[in-house]
Motif scaffolding. Structure first.
Motif, mmCIF file in Angstrom:
data_model
loop_
_atom_site.group_PDB
_atom_site.id
_atom_site.type_symbol
_atom_site.label_atom_id
_atom_site.label_comp_id
_atom_site.label_asym_id
_atom_site.label_seq_id
_atom_site.Cartn_x
_atom_site.Cartn_y
_atom_site.Cartn_z
ATOM 1 N N VAL A 72 0.860 -1.339 -0.082
ATOM 2 C CA VAL A 72 0.001 0.011 -0.051
ATOM 3 C C VAL A 72 0.876 1.246 -0.008
ATOM 4 O O VAL A 72 0.701 2.142 -0.905
ATOM 5 N N GLU A 73 1.795 1.247 1.034
ATOM 6 C CA GLU A 73 2.659 2.517 0.955
ATOM 7 C C GLU A 73 3.560 2.670 -0.269
ATOM 8 O O GLU A 73 3.849 3.592 -0.727
ATOM 9 N N ALA A 74 3.895 1.649 -1.024
ATOM 10 C CA ALA A 74 4.767 1.883 -2.432
ATOM 11 C C ALA A 74 3.626 2.404 -3.318
ATOM 12 O O ALA A 74 4.125 3.423 -4.076
ATOM 13 N N ARG A 75 2.281 2.174 -3.527
ATOM 14 C CA ARG A 75 1.476 2.734 -4.159
ATOM 15 C C ARG A 75 1.267 4.340 -3.616
ATOM 16 O O ARG A 75 1.026 5.147 -4.624
ATOM 17 N N VAL A 76 1.194 4.701 -2.567
ATOM 18 C CA VAL A 76 1.176 5.893 -2.015
ATOM 19 C C VAL A 76 2.413 6.722 -2.526
ATOM 20 O O VAL A 76 2.240 7.815 -2.898
ATOM 21 N N VAL A 77 3.469 6.348 -2.413
ATOM 22 C CA VAL A 77 4.627 6.799 -2.762
ATOM 23 C C VAL A 77 4.622 7.144 -4.251
ATOM 24 O O VAL A 77 5.221 8.428 -4.705
ATOM 25 N N ILE A 87 -6.641 8.190 -2.708
ATOM 26 C CA ILE A 87 -7.198 7.171 -3.649
ATOM 27 C C ILE A 87 -6.565 6.186 -3.744
ATOM 28 O O ILE A 87 -6.727 4.894 -3.657
ATOM 29 N N ALA A 88 -5.037 6.262 -4.102
ATOM 30 C CA ALA A 88 -4.122 5.104 -4.210
ATOM 31 C C ALA A 88 -4.053 4.430 -2.868
ATOM 32 O O ALA A 88 -4.088 3.018 -2.835
ATOM 33 N N TYR A 89 -4.098 4.773 -1.928
ATOM 34 C CA TYR A 89 -4.174 4.419 -0.512
ATOM 35 C C TYR A 89 -5.325 3.125 -0.293
ATOM 36 O O TYR A 89 -5.196 2.052 0.142
ATOM 37 N N ALA A 92 -5.509 0.662 -3.027
ATOM 38 C CA ALA A 92 -4.460 -0.337 -2.538
ATOM 39 C C ALA A 92 -4.837 -1.339 -1.404
ATOM 40 O O ALA A 92 -4.437 -2.584 -1.344
ATOM 41 N N VAL A 93 -5.534 -0.786 -0.575
ATOM 42 C CA VAL A 93 -5.857 -1.395 1.007
ATOM 43 C C VAL A 93 -6.748 -2.533 0.183
ATOM 44 O O VAL A 93 -6.880 -3.666 0.595
ATOM 45 N N GLY A 94 -8.005 -2.037 -0.616
ATOM 46 C CA GLY A 94 -8.776 -2.919 -1.132
ATOM 47 C C GLY A 94 -8.214 -4.202 -1.706
ATOM 48 O O GLY A 94 -8.575 -5.229 -1.632
ATOM 49 N N GLU A 95 -7.343 -3.843 -2.652
ATOM 50 C CA GLU A 95 -6.485 -4.797 -3.630
ATOM 51 C C GLU A 95 -5.710 -5.856 -2.587
ATOM 52 O O GLU A 95 -5.732 -7.027 -2.775
ATOM 53 N N ALA A 96 -5.095 -5.201 -1.375
ATOM 54 C CA ALA A 96 -4.320 -6.251 -0.685
ATOM 55 C C ALA A 96 -5.291 -7.085 0.055
ATOM 56 O O ALA A 96 -4.859 -8.126 0.444
ATOM 57 N N LEU A 97 -6.415 -6.755 0.461
ATOM 58 C CA LEU A 97 -7.412 -7.629 1.069
ATOM 59 C C LEU A 97 -8.110 -8.530 0.206
ATOM 60 O O LEU A 97 -8.910 -9.371 0.732
ATOM 61 N N SER A 98 -8.115 -8.230 -1.048
ATOM 62 C CA SER A 98 -9.096 -8.945 -2.051
ATOM 63 C C SER A 98 -8.701 -10.275 -2.048
ATOM 64 O O SER A 98 -9.744 -11.250 -2.096
ATOM 65 N N PRO A 99 -7.708 -11.096 -1.703
ATOM 66 C CA PRO A 99 -7.508 -12.471 -1.611
ATOM 67 C C PRO A 99 -7.914 -13.157 -0.215
ATOM 68 O O PRO A 99 -8.228 -14.264 -0.210
ATOM 69 N N ALA A 100 -8.501 -12.263 0.607
ATOM 70 C CA ALA A 100 -9.065 -12.850 1.987
ATOM 71 C C ALA A 100 -10.519 -13.190 1.576
ATOM 72 O O ALA A 100 -11.491 -12.917 1.492
ATOM 73 N N SER A 101 -10.875 -14.631 2.037
ATOM 74 C CA SER A 101 -11.979 -15.323 1.723
ATOM 75 C C SER A 101 -12.935 -14.938 2.941
ATOM 76 O O SER A 101 -12.400 -14.365 3.889
ATOM 77 N N GLU A 102 -14.046 -14.974 2.908
ATOM 78 C CA GLU A 102 -15.021 -14.787 3.862
ATOM 79 C C GLU A 102 -14.595 -15.883 5.061
ATOM 80 O O GLU A 102 -14.865 -15.352 6.261
ATOM 81 N N ALA A 103 -14.456 -16.967 4.815
ATOM 82 C CA ALA A 103 -13.662 -17.739 5.817
ATOM 83 C C ALA A 103 -12.556 -17.322 6.656
ATOM 84 O O ALA A 103 -12.628 -17.584 7.970
ATOM 85 N N PHE A 104 -11.602 -16.687 6.136
ATOM 86 C CA PHE A 104 -10.579 -16.119 6.832
ATOM 87 C C PHE A 104 -10.860 -14.901 7.424
ATOM 88 O O PHE A 104 -10.498 -14.891 8.894
ATOM 89 N N GLN A 180 -15.198 2.841 -4.452
ATOM 90 C CA GLN A 180 -16.157 3.945 -4.090
ATOM 91 C C GLN A 180 -15.716 4.816 -2.859
ATOM 92 O O GLN A 180 -15.945 5.916 -2.903
ATOM 93 N N LEU A 181 -15.265 4.137 -1.833
ATOM 94 C CA LEU A 181 -14.832 4.976 -0.725
ATOM 95 C C LEU A 181 -13.914 6.059 -1.015
ATOM 96 O O LEU A 181 -14.238 7.233 -0.727
ATOM 97 N N ALA A 182 -12.818 5.685 -1.715
ATOM 98 C CA ALA A 182 -12.024 6.732 -2.329
ATOM 99 C C ALA A 182 -12.590 7.923 -2.982
ATOM 100 O O ALA A 182 -12.338 9.071 -2.918
#
Length: 196
Positions: A72-77, A87-89, A92-104, A180-182
């Motif tokens: 995430v910080e690399a995207r902000v820089v 927006i980048a932050y 990027a947070v959303g993308e970093a969390l996207s692999p997380a399943s509902e079970a996780f 959407q939040l961004a």
């Protein structure tokens, strides 16, 4: 030294493989034997990483958040200007969390040590958003808003996204919800005359 380097690489590879497993399937139902079978290693190898399944999961979740923060910080820089940084932050947070399943996410919330890590990281994210907004206000790119309030607003929505409440209410996946939040946040605090 080469042997030490191998051990470090092997250790990192095991954490990465375990992270992939628990992001996909969750972790509450897994035993050390299950994890060893999935990772094709011995239980004793796993015990070199942590003394118990709980400690292993906690270390792996710590690894997940640390890696996500770096990404995430690399995207902000790389962003140009405060608006793009916010927006980048968030994206990027959303993308970093996207692999997380509902079970996780369910297991993360149900296990006190990982829930505490998640809450700590959400607070850190809110602080970072507050810093980015304050920088935008100082640069004249954002209206003179209360950066702490704007960050708290973002953090509240981030928590709802990560608990899958936004998905349940809107059908948006995490990455789309963060976009959407961004968009809404940065449009709401844009300086007068800024139509971007």
């Amino acid at each position: 030294m080469p042997r030490e380097g191998f051990a470090t690489r092997r250790r990192a590879a095991l954490f990465d493989a375990l992270l992939e497993l628990i992001l996909r399937d969750g972790f509450a139902h897994l035993s050390i034997a299950d994890i060893a079978a999935e990772l094709r290693c011995s239980k004793s190898t796993l015990y070199t990483l942590a003394a118990s399944k709980e400690q292993l999961v906690t270390a792996t979740v710590t690894h997940f958040f640390r890696t996500a923060t770096e990404q995430v910080e690399a995207r902000v820089v790389a962003a140009e200007g405060p608006r793009e940084a916010v927006i980048a932050y968030l994206v990027a947070v959303g993308e970093a969390l996207s692999p997380a399943s509902e079970a996780f996410m369910r297991d993360l919330d149900a296990f006190a040590p990982t829930r505490a890590l998640y809450e700590l990281n959400t607070r850190a994210a809110a602080t970072r958003v507050q810093e980015l907004i304050a920088e935008g206000v100082a640069a004249g790119e954002f209206r003179n808003v209360n950066a702490a309030f704007a960050a708290d607003l973002a953090a509240s929505m981030m928590s709802r996204i990560q608990r899958r409440e936004v998905h349940a209410a809107t059908g948006l996946d995490d990455a789309a919800a963060y976009r959407q939040l961004a968009s809404i946040l940065t449009a709401g605090i844009a300086a007068a005359g800024d139509s971007s």
